[in-house]
Design a protein around this motif. Structure first.
Motif, PDB file in Angstrom:
ATOM      1  N   LEU A 163      48.956 104.426  65.113  1.00 27.98           N
ATOM      2  CA  LEU A 163      47.757 104.223  64.302  1.00 27.98           C
ATOM      3  C   LEU A 163      48.195 104.115  62.853  1.00 27.98           C
ATOM      4  O   LEU A 163      48.834 105.028  62.317  1.00 27.98           O
ATOM      5  CB  LEU A 163      46.789 105.394  64.488  1.00 27.98           C
ATOM      6  N   ILE A 164      47.865 103.003  62.199  1.00 24.70           N
ATOM      7  CA  ILE A 164      48.308 102.736  60.831  1.00 24.70           C
ATOM      8  C   ILE A 164      47.080 102.674  59.933  1.00 24.70           C
ATOM      9  O   ILE A 164      46.154 101.894  60.177  1.00 24.70           O
ATOM     10  CB  ILE A 164      49.103 101.419  60.761  1.00 24.70           C
ATOM     11  N   ILE A 194      50.675 109.577  70.055  1.00 23.87           N
ATOM     12  CA  ILE A 194      50.339 108.537  69.071  1.00 23.87           C
ATOM     13  C   ILE A 194      50.877 108.960  67.710  1.00 23.87           C
ATOM     14  O   ILE A 194      50.592 110.067  67.239  1.00 23.87           O
ATOM     15  CB  ILE A 194      48.814 108.322  68.997  1.00 23.87           C
ATOM     16  N   MET A 195      51.646 108.089  67.105  1.00 18.42           N
ATOM     17  CA  MET A 195      52.159 108.342  65.761  1.00 18.42           C
ATOM     18  C   MET A 195      51.180 107.726  64.756  1.00 18.42           C
ATOM     19  O   MET A 195      50.801 106.564  64.877  1.00 18.42           O
ATOM     20  CB  MET A 195      53.534 107.728  65.568  1.00 18.42           C
ATOM     21  N   VAL A 196      50.747 108.544  63.780  1.00 14.34           N
ATOM     22  CA  VAL A 196      49.814 108.076  62.755  1.00 14.34           C
ATOM     23  C   VAL A 196      50.594 107.874  61.457  1.00 14.34           C
ATOM     24  O   VAL A 196      51.342 108.763  61.029  1.00 14.34           O
ATOM     25  CB  VAL A 196      48.657 109.067  62.546  1.00 14.34           C
ATOM     26  N   ILE A 239      40.989 109.567  61.049  1.00 15.70           N
ATOM     27  CA  ILE A 239      42.084 109.766  61.994  1.00 15.70           C
ATOM     28  C   ILE A 239      41.532 110.073  63.383  1.00 15.70           C
ATOM     29  O   ILE A 239      42.007 109.516  64.391  1.00 15.70           O
ATOM     30  CB  ILE A 239      43.018 110.895  61.510  1.00 15.70           C
ATOM     31  N   GLU A 240      40.522 110.947  63.463  1.00 20.69           N
ATOM     32  CA  GLU A 240      39.941 111.290  64.770  1.00 20.69           C
ATOM     33  C   GLU A 240      39.377 110.036  65.449  1.00 20.69           C
ATOM     34  O   GLU A 240      39.624 109.803  66.638  1.00 20.69           O
ATOM     35  CB  GLU A 240      38.836 112.329  64.578  1.00 20.69           C
ATOM     36  N   LYS A 241      38.639 109.245  64.689  1.00 16.75           N
ATOM     37  CA  LYS A 241      38.079 108.021  65.250  1.00 16.75           C
ATOM     38  C   LYS A 241      39.179 107.044  65.626  1.00 16.75           C
ATOM     39  O   LYS A 241      39.140 106.395  66.695  1.00 16.75           O
ATOM     40  CB  LYS A 241      37.127 107.379  64.241  1.00 16.75           C
ATOM     41  N   GLY A 242      40.195 106.943  64.754  1.00 16.41           N
ATOM     42  CA  GLY A 242      41.294 106.019  65.015  1.00 16.41           C
ATOM     43  C   GLY A 242      42.102 106.411  66.240  1.00 16.41           C
ATOM     44  O   GLY A 242      42.518 105.549  67.022  1.00 16.41           O
TER      45      GLY A 242
END
Length: 546
Positions: free
Chosen positions: A514-515, A541-543, A492-495
């Motif tokens: 981010l999906i 940003i919605m993950v 998640i951090e990288k994304g």
């Protein structure tokens, strides 16, 4: 060309005086080619289909004949493809075409000795009819070369249209007379095709395999005809401006380059689409603007011209799939030992991918990047029930949160069965989402896709015009797709970092998502399906977990 007829962007066959064109000889390294001919070399020129090989070779033939040092003859042997391993029919056909083309060339020359009989090529054809089929072509070339008043330079186009026994027979007969050039065999023979002859893997009628090198090992060079440069694209389109007065917004040219990377058919198809097929632009007072290029690209993809159909057919070949699938799947650690280098070169020669020193393999241009996932998911798209209006707000925006919530539920219920339908199953999750998105944006919008081997992600930019006229506001949505590998928090951090970078790169983005697809079989769907907002470097940003 008629005085009252405009020139045009040609997308069918060799260039003509009626079409806008880049000087064919400028696309060749003429000095190198002339040196090879002077040195009596046999060589190969190859390039993907519809890149201008035939136009360039016809121009080179005419140049050589005008210079007067050689007699240059061009022959296309594609018709022999229909006869496949029937080498009797193919060799007879090739010799007939050589006789006819040589006779036609001689009729147009004004540098022949007085009294030279231009019917000799056909008369020689008659004398070799009784020669054994595996010697007939070489016998014809030998007698023709001995008869002509100047050394023969022979261009053989579409050589790789021939297959099996027929191709081997042609190549070996060319090789057999090599030591007798130039007095008793052509001084130079140039083979044209999609692939370099060294890469041919020829399956004979008895299923034995012959490599190109063993069938034709006298080649000294392999030259590749490149795409148009940025400068050549600009010059081609400016020919239209000089012809008609119609102006191009300079912002169009980076878009054309990104969409085509100079692939000649695509460059001409875009020019034709935006200046002629889009009928409102036949009014030459209309200025061509970037939004029109977007629409032209979409029209070309949707119409599926022959060039596009050929591309789509190639995707179904196993050796093409082996190369393309890891690119679509964002396979960051592909086992290169399992990928035959011949397959990579085959897909490069087809013009489907680019391989650049120090960079990962990637799809060759923007239009191909769009076509490939769209066509691989076409059947899936037609099976979806999603109506674009379900996700459209009163101000014509896409309600992305509603769309992705619906996709989560759809993915939960259908992932296993739907992904299994894809020919490219390893890229199934990404393709399934793109099919879902494409179904929605078909109501009016565009998806820009960025993906490539080793990138560990797929970048999607959805652009949704909010009005029906050019120049209006546009909704811009960034989606970053990743496959879960390793620790989720680190991913998640990288994304988030990558999504934020892509948002900054795109500029004026309304929202970012981010999906993350989690294919861990041990997890339940309740564990995989989730979404939560993040604030990262000033970007909301919605993950989404899938």
């Amino acid at each position: 060309m008629s005085d009252d007829m405009e020139r045009f962007f040609n997308t069918a066959g060799p260039q003509t005086p009626d079409s806008y064109t880049i000087d064919p000889l400028s696309r060749l390294d003429l000095d190198d080619i002339l040196m090879l001919i002077r040195q009596q070399r046999y060589f190969v020129l190859h390039a993907p289909r519809q890149t201008g090989k035939t136009t360039c070779m016809a121009a080179l033939r005419d140049y050589l004949n005008k210079e007067g040092d050689y007699i240059a003859v061009y022959v296309n042997v594609e018709a022999g493809q229909a006869s496949r391993n029937d080498k009797v029919t193919v060799i007879n056909s090739v010799v007939d075409m050589l006789a006819e083309q040589t006779r036609g060339t001689l009729r147009n020359l004004d540098t022949l000795p007085s009294g030279f009989d231009v019917e000799l090529p056909w008369q020689i054809r008659e004398t070799v009819r009784q020669v054994a089929i595996d010697s007939m072509l070489s016998a014809y070339l030998r007698r023709l070369s001995e008869t002509l008043p100047k050394p023969l330079v022979l261009f053989i186009d579409e050589i790789d249209a021939l297959v099996g026994d027929s191709l081997v027979s042609v190549l070996r007969q060319i090789r057999s007379g090599y030591m007798d050039r130039p007095n008793s065999f052509p001084q130079t023979i140039v083979l044209f095709g999609v692939r370099d002859v060294r890469d041919y893997r020829i399956v004979l009628s008895n299923q034995d395999i012959v490599t190109g090198g063993s069938a034709f090992n006298i080649k000294s060079e392999s030259l590749r005809l490149g795409n148009f440069t940025k400068e050549e694209i600009h010059e081609l389109y400016m020919q239209h401006t000089r012809e008609t007065g119609q102006q191009w917004d300079e912002a169009c040219f980076p878009m054309v380059w990104e969409a085509t990377e100079g692939q000649p058919w695509l460059v001409n198809a875009l020019g034709r689409e935006v200046t002629w097929k889009m009928k409102e632009n036949r009014d030459r007072s209309v200025r061509i603007i970037p939004e029109m290029i977007d629409r032209a690209i979409e029209n070309i993809i949707y119409r599926r011209d022959t060039h596009i159909d050929i591309l789509i057919d190639k995707l179904m070949e196993p050796r093409v799939k082996r190369i393309i699938e890891p690119i679509l799947a964002n396979d960051d650690e592909p086992d290169e030992s399992l990928v035959p280098s011949d397959d990579i070169q085959y897909v490069v020669d087809m013009g489907l991918i680019k391989v650049e020193r120090g960079k990962p393999r990637r799809i060759a241009n923007g239009i191909y990047r769009e076509i490939i996932p769209r066509e691989l998911t076409w059947t899936t798209q037609t099976g979806l029930t999603q109506n674009p209006l379900w996700y459209e707000t009163p101000d014509h925006r896409i309600n992305v949160e509603k769309l992705l919530l619906d996709f989560q539920q759809f993915f939960r219920q259908n992932a296993d069965s739907w992904i299994g339908r894809f020919d490219y199953a390893e890229a199934g999750p990404q393709l399934l989402l793109q099919a879902f998105l494409q179904r929605v944006v078909n109501g009016g919008g565009y998806i820009d896709r960025e993906y490539g081997l080793g990138r560990k992600r797929t970048d999607l930019l959805i652009r949704k015009p909010l009005t029906n006229h050019y120049g209006g506001p546009v909704q811009r949505i960034v989606l970053e797709l990743k496959i879960k590998r390793g620790d989720l928090d680190k991913l998640i951090e990288k994304g988030l970092q990558q999504t934020a970078e892509y948002i900054d790169l795109c500029g004026s983005v309304d929202e970012g998502h981010l999906i993350i697809f989690d294919r861990t079989n041990e997890k339940t769907w309740d564990e995989r399906i989730w979404h939560r907002p993040y604030d990262y470097q000033g970007h909301a940003i919605m993950v989404w977990g899938m």
